[in-house]
Design a protein around this motif. Sequence first.
Motif, PDB file in Angstrom:
ATOM      1  N   ARG A 126       0.834  -1.205   0.000  1.00  0.00           N
ATOM      2  CA  ARG A 126       0.000   0.000   0.000  1.00  0.00           C
ATOM      3  C   ARG A 126       0.876   1.265   0.000  1.00  0.00           C
ATOM      4  N   LEU A 127       2.014   1.210   0.699  1.00  0.00           N
ATOM      5  CA  LEU A 127       2.924   2.371   0.701  1.00  0.00           C
ATOM      6  C   LEU A 127       3.412   2.660  -0.715  1.00  0.00           C
ATOM      7  N   CYS A 128       3.662   1.597  -1.444  1.00  0.00           N
ATOM      8  CA  CYS A 128       4.125   1.734  -2.822  1.00  0.00           C
ATOM      9  C   CYS A 128       3.032   2.406  -3.665  1.00  0.00           C
ATOM     10  N   LYS A 129       1.803   1.948  -3.477  1.00  0.00           N
ATOM     11  CA  LYS A 129       0.674   2.533  -4.231  1.00  0.00           C
ATOM     12  C   LYS A 129       0.478   4.002  -3.880  1.00  0.00           C
ATOM     13  N   LEU A 130       0.699   4.328  -2.600  1.00  0.00           N
ATOM     14  CA  LEU A 130       0.509   5.715  -2.157  1.00  0.00           C
ATOM     15  C   LEU A 130       1.552   6.644  -2.775  1.00  0.00           C
ATOM     16  N   CYS A 131       2.813   6.186  -2.804  1.00  0.00           N
ATOM     17  CA  CYS A 131       3.912   7.061  -3.250  1.00  0.00           C
ATOM     18  C   CYS A 131       4.037   7.110  -4.771  1.00  0.00           C
ATOM     19  N   SER A 132       3.620   6.056  -5.457  1.00  0.00           N
ATOM     20  CA  SER A 132       3.805   5.976  -6.923  1.00  0.00           C
ATOM     21  C   SER A 132       3.270   7.175  -7.697  1.00  0.00           C
ATOM     22  N   PRO A 133       2.078   7.690  -7.380  1.00  0.00           N
ATOM     23  CA  PRO A 133       1.594   8.830  -8.164  1.00  0.00           C
ATOM     24  C   PRO A 133       2.417  10.106  -7.937  1.00  0.00           C
ATOM     25  N   ILE A 134       3.224  10.136  -6.856  1.00  0.00           N
ATOM     26  CA  ILE A 134       3.964  11.359  -6.522  1.00  0.00           C
ATOM     27  C   ILE A 134       5.360  11.364  -7.140  1.00  0.00           C
ATOM     28  N   THR A 135       6.031  10.214  -7.072  1.00  0.00           N
ATOM     29  CA  THR A 135       7.412  10.134  -7.570  1.00  0.00           C
ATOM     30  C   THR A 135       7.685   8.683  -7.997  1.00  0.00           C
ATOM     31  N   PRO A 136       8.668   8.447  -8.883  1.00  0.00           N
ATOM     32  CA  PRO A 136       8.961   7.052  -9.242  1.00  0.00           C
ATOM     33  C   PRO A 136       9.244   6.226  -7.986  1.00  0.00           C
ATOM     34  N   THR A 137       8.572   5.094  -7.855  1.00  0.00           N
ATOM     35  CA  THR A 137       8.638   4.307  -6.623  1.00  0.00           C
ATOM     36  C   THR A 137       8.872   2.836  -6.957  1.00  0.00           C
ATOM     37  N   TYR A 138       9.780   2.207  -6.212  1.00  0.00           N
ATOM     38  CA  TYR A 138      10.027   0.775  -6.410  1.00  0.00           C
ATOM     39  C   TYR A 138       9.875   0.039  -5.079  1.00  0.00           C
ATOM     40  N   HIS A 139       9.282  -1.134  -5.168  1.00  0.00           N
ATOM     41  CA  HIS A 139       9.115  -1.978  -3.990  1.00  0.00           C
ATOM     42  C   HIS A 139      10.183  -3.081  -4.044  1.00  0.00           C
ATOM     43  N   ILE A 140      11.057  -3.102  -3.055  1.00  0.00           N
ATOM     44  CA  ILE A 140      12.106  -4.129  -3.031  1.00  0.00           C
ATOM     45  C   ILE A 140      12.095  -4.853  -1.683  1.00  0.00           C
ATOM     46  N   GLU A 141      12.567  -6.103  -1.718  1.00  0.00           N
ATOM     47  CA  GLU A 141      12.703  -6.830  -0.452  1.00  0.00           C
ATOM     48  C   GLU A 141      14.150  -6.764   0.043  1.00  0.00           C
ATOM     49  N   LEU A 142      15.085  -6.715  -0.918  1.00  0.00           N
ATOM     50  CA  LEU A 142      16.508  -6.784  -0.574  1.00  0.00           C
ATOM     51  C   LEU A 142      17.304  -5.693  -1.281  1.00  0.00           C
ATOM     52  N   PRO A 143      18.443  -5.260  -0.697  1.00  0.00           N
ATOM     53  CA  PRO A 143      19.248  -4.216  -1.359  1.00  0.00           C
ATOM     54  C   PRO A 143      19.732  -4.646  -2.740  1.00  0.00           C
ATOM     55  N   GLU A 144      19.955  -5.952  -2.924  1.00  0.00           N
ATOM     56  CA  GLU A 144      20.472  -6.462  -4.204  1.00  0.00           C
ATOM     57  C   GLU A 144      19.478  -6.213  -5.340  1.00  0.00           C
ATOM     58  N   GLU A 145      18.231  -5.943  -4.995  1.00  0.00           N
ATOM     59  CA  GLU A 145      17.221  -5.739  -6.050  1.00  0.00           C
ATOM     60  C   GLU A 145      17.284  -4.344  -6.665  1.00  0.00           C
ATOM     61  N   ILE A 146      18.094  -3.462  -6.062  1.00  0.00           N
ATOM     62  CA  ILE A 146      18.176  -2.101  -6.617  1.00  0.00           C
ATOM     63  C   ILE A 146      18.849  -2.165  -7.988  1.00  0.00           C
ATOM     64  N   ASP A 147      18.168  -1.656  -8.986  1.00  0.00           N
ATOM     65  CA  ASP A 147      18.711  -1.596 -10.339  1.00  0.00           C
ATOM     66  C   ASP A 147      19.399  -0.229 -10.470  1.00  0.00           C
ATOM     67  N   LEU A 148      20.678  -0.254 -10.754  1.00  0.00           N
ATOM     68  CA  LEU A 148      21.432   1.006 -10.749  1.00  0.00           C
ATOM     69  C   LEU A 148      20.916   2.020 -11.779  1.00  0.00           C
ATOM     70  N   THR A 149      20.214   1.532 -12.804  1.00  0.00           N
ATOM     71  CA  THR A 149      19.676   2.477 -13.805  1.00  0.00           C
ATOM     72  C   THR A 149      18.580   3.361 -13.166  1.00  0.00           C
ATOM     73  N   TRP A 150      17.956   2.856 -12.096  1.00  0.00           N
ATOM     74  CA  TRP A 150      16.924   3.678 -11.413  1.00  0.00           C
ATOM     75  C   TRP A 150      17.542   4.975 -10.866  1.00  0.00           C
ATOM     76  N   LEU A 151      18.837   4.907 -10.533  1.00  0.00           N
ATOM     77  CA  LEU A 151      19.478   6.013  -9.809  1.00  0.00           C
ATOM     78  C   LEU A 151      20.048   7.100 -10.736  1.00  0.00           C
ATOM     79  N   LYS A 152      19.932   6.855 -12.040  1.00  0.00           N
ATOM     80  CA  LYS A 152      20.489   7.809 -13.010  1.00  0.00           C
ATOM     81  C   LYS A 152      19.839   9.187 -12.835  1.00  0.00           C
ATOM     82  N   GLY A 153      20.641  10.195 -12.579  1.00  0.00           N
ATOM     83  CA  GLY A 153      20.145  11.570 -12.443  1.00  0.00           C
ATOM     84  C   GLY A 153      19.393  11.833 -11.140  1.00  0.00           C
ATOM     85  N   VAL A 154      19.389  10.843 -10.262  1.00  0.00           N
ATOM     86  CA  VAL A 154      18.627  10.985  -9.006  1.00  0.00           C
ATOM     87  C   VAL A 154      19.505  11.625  -7.923  1.00  0.00           C
TER      88      VAL A 154
END
Length: 284
Positions: A231-259
């Motif tokens: 639900r937190l993911c659904k709440l934040c998604s309309p405001i800013t790009p949001t990803y739901h992850i369980e583990l740090p290894e799931e972070i895709d470095l392309t998400w961080l481009k320009g962030v």
Amino acid sequence: MSTRQIIKVKDAGFCFGVKRAMDLALKSAKSEKNHVYTLGPLIHNPQVCEELKKQGIIEAKSLNDIQSGVVILRSHGVPPKLYQEIASLGFKIVDAVCPSVKRVQELAHQLKEEGYEVVVVGEKNHPEVMSIRGTVEGETIVVEGPQEAEKLKLKGLKLHHRKVGIIAQTTQTIDNFKKVVEILLDETKELKIYNTICKAVENIQNESLEVAKQVDLMLVIGGKNSANTTRLCKLCSPITPTYHIELPEEIDLTWLKGVKKIGITGGTSTPHWLIDRVVDRLRR
Ligand code: SF4
């Protein structure tokens, strides 16, 4: 070292009820000579359940899987019928049901006793909702949101002839609850409202929304099977790009481009050590 700014939601992570359930479970695993079981996962977080398994806490799918020992009741609560069944089979019970969930169960029971039709705003198959339904004699109506509430009208349930009492699953959003209340307000002869949304959940939701407004990317950490995390993911998604992850290894470095600013949040079933691991990976 990254120059990105990380903003962590202050209250993200284990709530009081989950901490209590974890403490009781781990204490039992240490002190009990017999097997210690939970019926289903103790909390909706696979990494924590894995840790509990290492401590000797066994996740049973049903009572048939338990021969003898200790049964821990989860924070979500259990229907009274199931409680009696567990007790009648002679298992030792460790009651880790969250007091806030018990309060919702009591209110639901009380509403029925007072002659109200009980409406629960929540997810039909969530263990907490099932435990609430189980405390009410006869039928309860469960609606997930305004669309289903509208359907109640179409089904011709003639709610306007009835006294209706409405409560919420503790992890609902206030917005969803209000929308259902508004629809039923027009439809019922009398509407009694108990806002049973948990404060811990509400705080995380509000703080996450605030942080989402300030950042370029939001990471929501926690079990994919956790309703309040999703639900937190659904709440934040309309405001800013949001990803739901369980583990740090799931972070895709392309998400961080320009962030430049990253917001971090997690549900009430997300352990703090997992949030810290995500922050560590981002810092590195
Ligand atoms: S979210 Fe609230 S109701 Fe649910 S276990 Fe945590 S403290 Fe209890």
